[in-house]
Design a protein around this motif. Structure first.
Motif, PDB file in Angstrom:
ATOM      1  N   LEU A 192      -0.691  17.108   8.466  1.00 34.13           N
ATOM      2  CA  LEU A 192       0.187  15.937   8.571  1.00 34.13           C
ATOM      3  C   LEU A 192       1.020  16.029   9.852  1.00 34.13           C
ATOM      4  CD1 LEU A 192       1.287  15.759   4.833  1.00 34.13           C
ATOM      5  CD2 LEU A 192      -0.339  14.243   6.002  1.00 34.13           C
ATOM      6  N   LYS A 193       0.415  15.637  10.948  1.00 34.92           N
ATOM      7  CA  LYS A 193       1.074  15.666  12.258  1.00 34.92           C
ATOM      8  C   LYS A 193       2.244  14.692  12.304  1.00 34.92           C
ATOM      9  CE  LYS A 193      -0.221  15.146  17.159  1.00 34.92           C
ATOM     10  NZ  LYS A 193      -1.373  14.931  18.075  1.00 34.92           N
ATOM     11  N   TYR A 194       2.066  13.551  11.652  1.00 37.63           N
ATOM     12  CA  TYR A 194       3.125  12.534  11.531  1.00 37.63           C
ATOM     13  C   TYR A 194       3.376  12.341  10.040  1.00 37.63           C
ATOM     14  CZ  TYR A 194       1.456  11.710  16.281  1.00 37.63           C
ATOM     15  OH  TYR A 194       1.063  11.878  17.597  1.00 37.63           O
ATOM     16  N   PRO A 195       4.256  13.150   9.438  1.00 38.60           N
ATOM     17  CA  PRO A 195       4.352  13.207   7.968  1.00 38.60           C
ATOM     18  C   PRO A 195       5.086  12.031   7.341  1.00 38.60           C
ATOM     19  CG  PRO A 195       5.901  14.751   8.960  1.00 38.60           C
ATOM     20  CD  PRO A 195       5.101  14.172  10.091  1.00 38.60           C
ATOM     21  N   TRP A 196       4.493  10.869   7.511  1.00 35.19           N
ATOM     22  CA  TRP A 196       4.993   9.659   6.862  1.00 35.19           C
ATOM     23  C   TRP A 196       3.837   8.661   6.789  1.00 35.19           C
ATOM     24  CZ3 TRP A 196       7.229  11.557  11.456  1.00 35.19           C
ATOM     25  CH2 TRP A 196       6.765  10.982  12.648  1.00 35.19           C
ATOM     26  N   ALA A 197       4.000   7.648   5.939  1.00 30.44           N
ATOM     27  CA  ALA A 197       3.039   6.553   5.881  1.00 30.44           C
ATOM     28  C   ALA A 197       3.456   5.484   6.880  1.00 30.44           C
ATOM     29  CB  ALA A 197       2.987   5.979   4.467  1.00 30.44           C
ATOM     30  N   ARG A 198       2.628   4.496   7.059  1.00 35.22           N
ATOM     31  CA  ARG A 198       2.940   3.473   8.057  1.00 35.22           C
ATOM     32  C   ARG A 198       4.212   2.717   7.695  1.00 35.22           C
ATOM     33  NH1 ARG A 198      -1.685   0.383  11.258  1.00 35.22           N
ATOM     34  NH2 ARG A 198      -0.416  -0.215  13.051  1.00 35.22           N
ATOM     35  N   LEU A 199       4.397   2.463   6.400  1.00 34.21           N
ATOM     36  CA  LEU A 199       5.489   1.575   5.998  1.00 34.21           C
ATOM     37  C   LEU A 199       6.420   2.134   4.917  1.00 34.21           C
ATOM     38  CD1 LEU A 199       3.403  -1.722   5.848  1.00 34.21           C
ATOM     39  CD2 LEU A 199       5.316  -1.322   7.400  1.00 34.21           C
ATOM     40  N   HIS A 200       5.930   2.919   3.980  1.00 31.93           N
ATOM     41  CA  HIS A 200       6.666   3.113   2.737  1.00 31.93           C
ATOM     42  C   HIS A 200       7.312   4.484   2.547  1.00 31.93           C
ATOM     43  CE1 HIS A 200       4.840  -0.633   1.389  1.00 31.93           C
ATOM     44  NE2 HIS A 200       3.667  -0.147   1.735  1.00 31.93           N
ATOM     45  N   VAL A 201       6.712   5.511   3.020  1.00 30.18           N
ATOM     46  CA  VAL A 201       7.094   6.877   2.654  1.00 30.18           C
ATOM     47  C   VAL A 201       7.348   7.680   3.910  1.00 30.18           C
ATOM     48  CG1 VAL A 201       6.277   8.980   1.513  1.00 30.18           C
ATOM     49  CG2 VAL A 201       5.750   6.753   0.518  1.00 30.18           C
ATOM     50  N   PRO A 202       8.421   8.513   3.919  1.00 27.71           N
ATOM     51  CA  PRO A 202       9.456   8.661   2.900  1.00 27.71           C
ATOM     52  C   PRO A 202      10.487   7.538   2.983  1.00 27.71           C
ATOM     53  CG  PRO A 202       9.954  10.082   4.755  1.00 27.71           C
ATOM     54  CD  PRO A 202       8.624   9.447   5.056  1.00 27.71           C
ATOM     55  N   ALA A 228       5.213   2.184  11.564  1.00 27.53           N
ATOM     56  CA  ALA A 228       5.137   3.223  12.582  1.00 27.53           C
ATOM     57  C   ALA A 228       3.852   3.129  13.399  1.00 27.53           C
ATOM     58  CB  ALA A 228       5.232   4.599  11.924  1.00 27.53           C
ATOM     59  N   SER A 229       3.966   3.459  14.682  1.00 27.10           N
ATOM     60  CA  SER A 229       2.789   3.451  15.551  1.00 27.10           C
ATOM     61  C   SER A 229       1.787   4.521  15.119  1.00 27.10           C
ATOM     62  CB  SER A 229       3.197   3.694  17.010  1.00 27.10           C
ATOM     63  OG  SER A 229       4.039   2.696  17.483  1.00 27.10           O
ATOM     64  N   LYS A 230       2.315   5.702  14.776  1.00 26.70           N
ATOM     65  CA  LYS A 230       1.484   6.828  14.353  1.00 26.70           C
ATOM     66  C   LYS A 230       1.941   7.263  12.967  1.00 26.70           C
ATOM     67  CE  LYS A 230      -1.068   8.360  16.909  1.00 26.70           C
ATOM     68  NZ  LYS A 230      -2.465   7.938  17.205  1.00 26.70           N
ATOM     69  N   PHE A 231       0.984   7.650  12.125  1.00 35.67           N
ATOM     70  CA  PHE A 231       1.308   8.093  10.777  1.00 35.67           C
ATOM     71  C   PHE A 231       0.128   8.879  10.251  1.00 35.67           C
ATOM     72  CE2 PHE A 231      -0.645   3.971  10.667  1.00 35.67           C
ATOM     73  CZ  PHE A 231      -1.495   3.964   9.570  1.00 35.67           C
ATOM     74  N   SER A 232       0.322   9.604   9.150  1.00 35.87           N
ATOM     75  CA  SER A 232      -0.721  10.529   8.704  1.00 35.87           C
ATOM     76  C   SER A 232      -1.228  10.297   7.288  1.00 35.87           C
ATOM     77  CB  SER A 232      -0.227  11.983   8.832  1.00 35.87           C
ATOM     78  OG  SER A 232      -0.206  12.382  10.177  1.00 35.87           O
ATOM     79  N   ALA A 233      -0.835   9.199   6.640  1.00 37.69           N
ATOM     80  CA  ALA A 233      -1.355   8.948   5.292  1.00 37.69           C
ATOM     81  C   ALA A 233      -1.377   7.455   5.007  1.00 37.69           C
ATOM     82  CB  ALA A 233      -0.508   9.660   4.243  1.00 37.69           C
ATOM     83  N   TYR A 234      -2.507   6.994   4.471  1.00 33.14           N
ATOM     84  CA  TYR A 234      -2.595   5.623   3.964  1.00 33.14           C
ATOM     85  C   TYR A 234      -1.970   5.555   2.571  1.00 33.14           C
ATOM     86  CZ  TYR A 234      -6.350   5.098   7.495  1.00 33.14           C
ATOM     87  OH  TYR A 234      -7.088   5.063   8.647  1.00 33.14           O
ATOM     88  N   SER A 235      -1.742   4.346   2.105  1.00 36.97           N
ATOM     89  CA  SER A 235      -1.181   4.155   0.760  1.00 36.97           C
ATOM     90  C   SER A 235      -2.082   4.744  -0.316  1.00 36.97           C
ATOM     91  CB  SER A 235      -0.963   2.662   0.486  1.00 36.97           C
ATOM     92  OG  SER A 235      -0.005   2.119   1.381  1.00 36.97           O
ATOM     93  N   THR A 236      -3.393   4.761  -0.085  1.00 34.43           N
ATOM     94  CA  THR A 236      -4.331   5.280  -1.079  1.00 34.43           C
ATOM     95  C   THR A 236      -4.243   6.797  -1.241  1.00 34.43           C
ATOM     96  OG1 THR A 236      -5.972   5.187   0.717  1.00 34.43           O
ATOM     97  CG2 THR A 236      -6.037   3.435  -0.944  1.00 34.43           C
ATOM     98  N   GLU A 237      -3.643   7.498  -0.289  1.00 31.68           N
ATOM     99  CA  GLU A 237      -3.542   8.963  -0.357  1.00 31.68           C
ATOM    100  C   GLU A 237      -2.122   9.459  -0.577  1.00 31.68           C
ATOM    101  OE1 GLU A 237      -7.176   8.105   0.223  1.00 31.68           O
ATOM    102  OE2 GLU A 237      -6.027   7.653   2.044  1.00 31.68           O
ATOM    103  N   LEU A 238      -1.221   8.606  -1.049  1.00 32.00           N
ATOM    104  CA  LEU A 238       0.179   9.008  -1.175  1.00 32.00           C
ATOM    105  C   LEU A 238       0.386  10.090  -2.231  1.00 32.00           C
ATOM    106  CD1 LEU A 238       2.205   5.703  -0.682  1.00 32.00           C
ATOM    107  CD2 LEU A 238       1.829   7.582   0.922  1.00 32.00           C
ATOM    108  N   ASP A 239      -0.442  10.119  -3.281  1.00 33.71           N
ATOM    109  CA  ASP A 239      -0.306  11.177  -4.284  1.00 33.71           C
ATOM    110  C   ASP A 239      -0.589  12.542  -3.652  1.00 33.71           C
ATOM    111  OD1 ASP A 239       0.382   9.391  -6.209  1.00 33.71           O
ATOM    112  OD2 ASP A 239      -1.562   9.386  -7.234  1.00 33.71           O
TER     113      ASP A 239
END
Length: 520
Positions: A171-181, A206-217
């Motif tokens: 997780l180079k960019y440890p957040w989702a595009r919009l929701h988490v954290p 965010a321009s860069k992020f490391s998880a889609y909503s489908t992988e938040l778990d």
């Protein structure tokens, strides 16, 4: 390391009972082996780093780049652990295991689509504008999706079933595009690197992020062992090792490539460096508008770099350090390596190897672990001298390779190819008479995405928003999102040659019904 250590947790720890065996006994070595054995890793040998190697073997591809990042990352991690003060601090922050850093480095580019960053940008635009996927496409998030979902090397046939430590290190960019954290890094006064919204697309996250909503778990589980040790938006130490190693490899090896094939020429690079060094004070006095208007004149691009660094990285930027970095790069790259063109001789090969070894050692020597870093960097960062040198080395690559008109012409054609391929596959998916003859891999990805998006609709409908920010409701709309994600997953999993071959087949240009470069 005991099984109760949360860093070693897996989703399915019963690998043996599932008939699944690994050669290694260390959990992190098992992870490294699973990544190295993955077909997604193997395909990186056919994926562009900057430009297609064309079979010459002279240019890095994503596979050779990943191997070198892993080599540098392991050296950095071992260096951290060899000093008691940095080892103690790293342990307090969650750990720094060389196997974890190496495994994450091997995995960090798994999600890169055909044609490198150009393919990434094209697929993101298609995912958001054509399919309405708010998450769009992002290579880092795609890498995380592969290791947790679309690869089948793990015992449950859903991802690689890696440990939490390795998943977190990817997780180079440890957040989702919009929701988490929550609060999201885009809301911070000084945003982490990559978290800012695109200037041309406000409100898209965010321009860069490391998880889609489908992988938040999986994202949440991977980050859980580090709660209370690092901030929710911070990289783990091992992720910072991977990120720093990636920067070092990129800064050095791509310059080597373009020197070897004669693209990186001494004269224009020397003119730029001489122009800035001889007129630094005069250039600093120019207003931004004049500097932009004169950007093609020698020295102006380096001055623009200096100003961008002040605007974005005031936490570390220093004009004296910048001047020293320009001087060192000028001496060792411009007037050293580039002054003698590469002719394939033993002397030229030795000079190139010596340049790479010297710079790698110098940059690795500049690594340090800090307790309270700027939000713009991780707990592991480079000392000011080396940090400025990396920026100048990367500048040479961008200014004298990436901005060349010849490369732009090549990339526009590749963008058109990716767009046309997506259109053709989507049309096939919508053809009821031909749906049953889809490539099996695409069919499986459609079923997977439908299951994922249907589950989100039931359990987390707030995550189902379109690219315009409006909620997505109704079974047909949810299936539309799933179809889009499946097509993007499929295209992203191709090599450069497979993408070309598949489009040839779909457009009727292929001379035979199958090819060894693509298996339907």
């Amino acid at each position: 390391m005991e099984q109760t250590d949360p860093r070693t947790w897996r989703r399915d720890p019963a690998s043996e009972s599932a008939g699944f065996t690994d050669l290694a006994t260390s959990p992190f070595r098992i992870d490294r082996d699973r990544i190295a054995a993955s077909p997604f890793f193997a395909r990186l040998g056919g994926v562009t780093q900057v430009v297609s190697a064309g079979g010459s073997g002279l240019l890095h591809n994503r596979l050779t780049h990943s191997l070198k990042v892993a080599q540098v990352a392991r050296a950095i991690a071992e260096r951290i652990n060899s000093a008691s003060d940095s080892a103690e601090l790293a342990a307090k922050l969650g750990g720094c295991d060389p196997d974890v850093a190496e495994a994450a480095s091997l995995a960090h580019d798994l999600g890169h689509p055909p044609f490198g960053h150009l393919g990434e940008q094209t697929l993101d635009r298609i995912a958001r504008h054509r399919f309405g996927l708010a998450d769009g496409f992002e290579g880092n998030a795609q890498s995380f999706r592969i290791i947790t979902t679309t690869d089948v090397r793990g015992p449950s046939a859903s991802g690689l079933d890696l440990t939490t430590a390795v998943r977190a290190a990817v997780l180079k960019y440890p957040w989702a595009r919009l929701h988490v954290p929550d609060p999201h890094p885009t809301s911070m006064d000084v945003q982490p690197r990559g978290a800012a919204e695109p200037a041309d697309a406000p409100g898209t996250g965010a321009s860069k992020f490391s998880a889609y909503s489908t992988e938040l778990d999986d994202f949440t589980q991977a980050r859980a062992p580090f709660a209370g040790r690092i901030e929710p938006w911070q990289q783990t130490v091992e992720a910072s090792v991977m990120d720093t190693a990636d920067d070092i490899a990129y800064a050095i090896h791509d310059l080597q490539d373009f020197h070897r094939i004669g693209v990186l020429q001494h004269a224009p690079v020397a003119a730029e460096f001489t122009g800035w060094a001889d007129h630094a004070a005069e250039l600093a006095a120019l207003d931004d508008a004049t500097l932009t208007a004169e950007r093609r004149l020698p020295g102006r691009s380096l001055e623009r770099l200096r100003r961008r660094m002040h605007a974005k990285d005031g936490w570390i930027v220093d004009d004296d350090a910048f001047t020293s970095a320009v001087a060192r790069v000028r001496d060792e790259l411009v007037d050293g390596l580039l002054a003698t063109g590469f002719d394939g001789s033993i002397e030229a090969e030795q000079a190139t190897a010596a340049f790479s070894a010297k710079w790698t050692a110098r940059l690795v020597d500049g690594v340090q672990v800090v307790a309270s870093p700027s939000t713009r960097t991780g707990h592991l960062t480079l000392r000011p001298a080396q940090w400025h040198e990396v920026q100048v080395l990367k500048f040479v690559h961008r200014r004298f390779v990436l901005l060349r008109p010849e490369l732009a012409l090549h990339q526009r054609g590749q963008a058109s190819l990716v767009t046309t391929l997506v259109d053709a596959l989507d049309a096939w998916l919508l053809d009821r008479d031909e749906f049953y003859r889809l490539p099996r891999r695409l069919h499986d990805l459609v079923e997977l995405a439908r299951s994922e998006f249907s589950a989100l609709a039931r359990t987390s409908p707030e995550l189902l928003i379109g690219a315009t920010g409006e909620p997505v409701t109704g079974a047909d709309a949810v299936r539309g999102l799933a179809r889009g994600r499946a097509v993007v997953d499929f295209v992203a999993s191709l090599t450069d040659k497979q993408a070309v071959t598949l489009l040839d087949g779909l457009s009727g240009r292929a001379s035979q019904p199958w090819s060894d470069s693509f298996v339907l």
